[in-house]
Design a protein around this motif. Sequence first.
Motif, PDB file in Angstrom:
ATOM      1  N   LYS A 181      41.522  30.791  42.902  1.00  0.00           N
ATOM      2  CA  LYS A 181      41.661  31.585  41.761  1.00  0.00           C
ATOM      3  C   LYS A 181      41.633  33.143  41.896  1.00  0.00           C
ATOM      4  CE  LYS A 181      39.172  27.910  39.088  1.00  0.00           C
ATOM      5  NZ  LYS A 181      37.857  27.577  38.304  1.00  0.00           N
ATOM      6  N   ILE A 182      40.794  33.471  42.989  1.00  0.00           N
ATOM      7  CA  ILE A 182      41.081  34.632  43.146  1.00  0.00           C
ATOM      8  C   ILE A 182      42.502  35.311  43.541  1.00  0.00           C
ATOM      9  CG2 ILE A 182      40.176  36.472  44.803  1.00  0.00           C
ATOM     10  CD1 ILE A 182      37.546  35.143  44.987  1.00  0.00           C
ATOM     11  N   GLY A 183      43.207  34.348  44.422  1.00  0.00           N
ATOM     12  CA  GLY A 183      44.333  34.598  44.694  1.00  0.00           C
ATOM     13  C   GLY A 183      45.509  34.824  43.651  1.00  0.00           C
ATOM     14  N   GLU A 184      45.101  33.902  42.672  1.00  0.00           N
ATOM     15  CA  GLU A 184      46.030  33.881  41.496  1.00  0.00           C
ATOM     16  C   GLU A 184      45.631  35.270  40.682  1.00  0.00           C
ATOM     17  OE1 GLU A 184      45.026  30.506  39.412  1.00  0.00           O
ATOM     18  OE2 GLU A 184      45.746  29.095  40.884  1.00  0.00           O
ATOM     19  N   GLN A 185      44.501  35.714  40.590  1.00  0.00           N
ATOM     20  CA  GLN A 185      44.305  36.759  39.797  1.00  0.00           C
ATOM     21  C   GLN A 185      44.684  38.004  40.467  1.00  0.00           C
ATOM     22  OE1 GLN A 185      39.949  36.548  39.599  1.00  0.00           O
ATOM     23  NE2 GLN A 185      39.868  35.315  37.958  1.00  0.00           N
ATOM     24  N   ILE A 186      44.600  38.035  41.836  1.00  0.00           N
ATOM     25  CA  ILE A 186      45.103  39.260  42.628  1.00  0.00           C
ATOM     26  C   ILE A 186      46.609  39.303  42.489  1.00  0.00           C
ATOM     27  CG2 ILE A 186      45.475  40.210  45.105  1.00  0.00           C
ATOM     28  CD1 ILE A 186      42.423  39.072  45.687  1.00  0.00           C
TER      29      ILE A 186
END
Length: 92
Positions: A68-73
Motif C-alpha cells: 500500500k505504501i508503494g502504491e501511494q509513493i
Amino acid sequence: MFKTTIINTFSSEDDCEMFIMVLKQQWPKYKGSVPESTLEIVKDTDMPNRMLALWTFKQQSDQKIISKIGEQIIAVSYTHLRAHETLRYLVC
C-alpha cells in the motif's frame, strides 16, 4: 525477516532519477507504519532507466502495508514525473 522487491523500468533515465528522488523523499513519512523495516534503492548500471527497490521487514503481514505504501509513493512519483514532463514541454 522478509523481503519484497519492486523493479521499475522507465522511459528515460531522467524519469528513473525523478522516481528515485521521490521515493527517497517519501519513504521517511511512511517508515513508522512498518517498524524495523528498511528500504534499499538500487539503480541498474547496465540500464540507467531501470531501478530496484528492496524492502526488508520483520513480519510477513507487513508486506501488505509495504504494498500500500508503494502504491501511494508511486502515485506521488507519477504526479511528479508528469509535472516535470509538462514543464519540460512548456519550456521548449
